[in-house]
Design a protein around this motif. Structure first.
Motif, PDB file in Angstrom:
ATOM      1  N   GLU A  30       0.906  -1.152   0.000  1.00  0.00           N
ATOM      2  CA  GLU A  30       0.000   0.000   0.000  1.00  0.00           C
ATOM      3  C   GLU A  30       0.942   1.198   0.000  1.00  0.00           C
ATOM      4  O   GLU A  30       1.299   1.710   1.045  1.00  0.00           O
TER       5      GLU A  30
ATOM      6  N   LYS B  46      -5.661   2.266   5.160  1.00  0.00           N
ATOM      7  CA  LYS B  46      -5.937   1.321   4.074  1.00  0.00           C
ATOM      8  C   LYS B  46      -5.191   0.012   4.286  1.00  0.00           C
ATOM      9  O   LYS B  46      -5.737  -1.067   4.064  1.00  0.00           O
TER      10      LYS B  46
ATOM     11  N   LYS C  28      -6.882  -3.682   4.784  1.00  0.00           N
ATOM     12  CA  LYS C  28      -6.521  -4.751   3.858  1.00  0.00           C
ATOM     13  C   LYS C  28      -5.919  -5.938   4.610  1.00  0.00           C
ATOM     14  O   LYS C  28      -6.237  -7.096   4.323  1.00  0.00           O
TER      15      LYS C  28
END
Length: 133
Positions: free
Chosen positions: A32, A120, A124
């Motif tokens: 990410e 994020k 995830k």
């Protein structure tokens, strides 16, 4: 150990050469950007359900000042957002999740960007680890 407030206690720090090398050798990963997340579920329970390591390799950030700055930003973003990960850990989970966050950009990034990417990455990670349980 559950997530109590916004502390990042020493029990949550991933330490030891054995655990760290096993994480990087046998763990799964995803990116990410600018964070590379390496994770591994260990069957042995420990004092914390999630143990975390932060890294900013010299390969990407040549100056120690810059490496330390990015590690501080990652730690702070994790500390404030870890509740999203801890909420998905089952209460009777007898395992330990070992996670390493590596900073893989060659420039310093503002805290607000690191914070968003950490959110994020944690969602995830939570989806990948706990959706199969």
């Amino acid at each position: 150990m559950e997530c109590k407030g916004y502390r990042f206690s020493p029990a949550e720090h991933l330490k030891g050469e054995t655990r760290t090398s096993a994480l990087f050798e046998k763990g799964k990963s995803f990116i990410e950007f600018p964070l590379r997340v390496v994770y591994r579920v260990e069957d042995a329970p420990s004092d914390a359900k999630v143990k975390v390591l932060f890294s900013a390799p010299k390969r990407y950030r040549r100056h120690a000042v810059d490496r330390n700055l990015m590690k501080r930003r990652m730690r702070e973003a994790y500390r404030l957002n870890k509740k999203a990960l801890y909420d998905n850990v089952p209460d009777t989970w007898g395992k330990t999740l070992c996670v390493a966050f590596r900073y893989v950009s060659d420039s310093n990034i503002d805290y607000s960007v690191v914070d968003g990417k950490m959110r994020k990455a944690l969602s995830k990670l939570s989806e990948r680890v706990f959706s199969h349980e």
